[in-house]
Write an enzyme that holds these catalytic residues in place. Structure first.
Site, PDB file in Angstrom:
ATOM      1  N   ARG A 240      90.335  -6.635-107.061  1.00 35.75           N
ATOM      2  CA  ARG A 240      90.354  -5.468-107.785  1.00 35.75           C
ATOM      3  C   ARG A 240      91.471  -5.406-108.774  1.00 35.75           C
ATOM      4  NH1 ARG A 240      86.214  -3.901-106.288  1.00 35.75           N
ATOM      5  NH2 ARG A 240      85.531  -1.779-105.318  1.00 35.75           N
ATOM      6  N   GLU A 269      90.527  -1.063-115.892  1.00 37.49           N
ATOM      7  CA  GLU A 269      89.309  -1.461-116.386  1.00 37.49           C
ATOM      8  C   GLU A 269      88.389   0.063-116.744  1.00 37.49           C
ATOM      9  OE1 GLU A 269      88.164  -3.825-113.210  1.00 37.49           O
ATOM     10  OE2 GLU A 269      86.327  -2.573-112.804  1.00 37.49           O
ATOM     11  N   HIS A 287      83.525  -7.202-114.299  1.00 34.10           N
ATOM     12  CA  HIS A 287      83.364  -6.674-112.961  1.00 34.10           C
ATOM     13  C   HIS A 287      81.903  -7.012-112.493  1.00 34.10           C
ATOM     14  CE1 HIS A 287      85.121  -3.729-109.784  1.00 34.10           C
ATOM     15  NE2 HIS A 287      84.208  -4.591-109.262  1.00 34.10           N
TER      16      HIS A 287
HETATM   17  C1  DGY Z   1      82.304  -3.978-104.840  1.00 35.07           C
HETATM   18  O1  DGY Z   1      81.308  -3.682-103.900  1.00 35.07           O
HETATM   19  O2  DGY Z   1      83.506  -3.524-104.381  1.00 35.07           O
HETATM   20  C2  DGY Z   1      82.276  -4.603-105.980  1.00 35.07           C
HETATM   21  O3  DGY Z   1      83.514  -4.769-106.612  1.00 35.07           O
HETATM   22  C3  DGY Z   1      81.502  -3.770-106.979  1.00 35.07           C
HETATM   23  O4  DGY Z   1      82.027  -2.482-107.387  1.00 35.07           O
END
Ligand code: DGY
Length: 335
Positions: A240, A269, A287
């Site tokens: 993240r 982001e 992402h």
């Molecule tokens: C998640 O599943 O957390 C991925 O980052 C997709 O958002």
């Protein structure tokens, strides 16, 4: 009897809407409009469930303004868009979508690691720009991947899948750090050795971040941590934004205190820090670590199954705060 109403907050596969439509009156957002918080709240009126993605912030304000809402089902394993404490306090169940994306996301972690360490995108841009005139012995020489030391920060399911790829596919020595140490048989299966965070930072040739975002993991990689890493190292973030201090990372990459980075997630982001955009030694992707059609379909179907399982039978598949089901606040929402 009228079907219960739910909201799907973003565009999603038609197959998923069809499945949800068997059980619910579905209001969807196939135009993928960007909604303000006020618009989200307005659309949630009268809805008992929401199919959400990581883009929608579900907090106390939203929950208080939507008294019929009983469940938010995230089409993501990460759920830092949920204020889970507020959801629990206000009687709303949260669910996420674990497991189904593990292998795909680990594959992408390796894609970024290889691309950054072996300078794939940098050299491709050079070629496309017409700058390639002749072969040279040290042209775009990168870092060795096979046989090197792979560090993993965060050793959940995805971290373990990255470890197995490194140990079994690339003959790497794998070290990891995690809030809690894994059982010996799992460590052996992953070919991974537990070390302190400092040893991890100091020993990794390639460091992959796979930990969840929380207040505790905010800037887990900042100036001090980057300073401990090898100047030849690669950093990969498939977890993240906010886990890495992006400005500190850009500074380290710019001044040669770190060789390269591969980043799929960013602070704030979809805005990306201009300091990162200006660098050649970083591979940047929007992402997409879980983005294959079968995996995204499985994630969306799991979110749908959570809504169906919970709203029809009281049995969510992958609940995050199951204790909420016993609460008075939840009972009040059910009416
Ligand atoms: C998640 O599943 O957390 C991925 O980052 C997709 O958002």
């Amino acid at each position: 009897m009228a079907k219960p109403q739910i909201l799907v907050t973003r565009a999603v596969f038609a197959e998923v809407l069809d499945r949800l439509g068997e059980y619910f009156q579905v209001q969807s957002n196939q135009a993928d409009e960007v909604w303000s918080k006020a618009e989200l709240i307005a659309r949630l009126q009268g809805k008992v469930g929401a199919f959400t993605t990581g883009s929608e912030r579900i907090d106390a304000q939203v929950l208080a303004a939507c008294p019929m809402l009983q469940i938010c089902a995230n089409m993501a394993v990460g759920f830092n868009n949920f204020d889970l404490d507020a959801m629990t306090d206000l009687g709303v169940l949260g669910t996420n979508a674990p497991d189904v994306l593990t292998q795909t996301t680990a594959d992408f972690g390796f894609a970024l690691l290889l691309a950054a360490a072996r300078r794939v995108t940098e050299s491709e841009h050079y070629l496309r720009a017409g700058q390639w005139r002749r072969w040279r012995y040290d042209m775009f020489a990168g870092a060795e991947v096979h046989g090197s030391t792979l560090g993993i920060l965060g050793m959940g399911r995805i971290g373990q899948a990255v470890a197995r790829r490194g140990a079994k596919g690339f003959d790497m020595q794998v070290v990891y750090h995690n809030r809690s140490r894994l059982a010996p048989d799992i460590e052996a299966h992953c070919g991974a050795r537990y070390v302190s965070k400092e040893e991890l930072l100091r020993s990794a040739d390639h460091l992959v971040l796979v930990l969840p975002y929380s207040q505790q993991s905010h800037h887990a990689i900042g100036v001090a941590e980057l300073a401990m890493m090898k100047t030849t190292a690669t950093l990969v973030n498939i977890a993240r934004g906010g886990i890495v201090d992006d400005l500190a990372l850009a500074d380290a990459l710019h001044h040669g205190r770190l060789a390269a980075a591969g980043l799929d997630v960013f602070e704030g982001e979809p805005t990306v820090n201009p300091a990162l955009l200006a660098l050649k030694n970083v591979v940047l992707t929007p992402h997409i670590a879980s983005a294959t059609i079968p995996t995204r379909m499985a994630m969306a179907m799991l979110a749908a199954d959570n809504l169906i399982g919970f709203l029809l039978r009281g049995q969510p598949v992958t609940p995050l705060n199951v204790q909420v089901l016993e609460s008075a606040q939840h009972a009040e929402r059910k009416g």
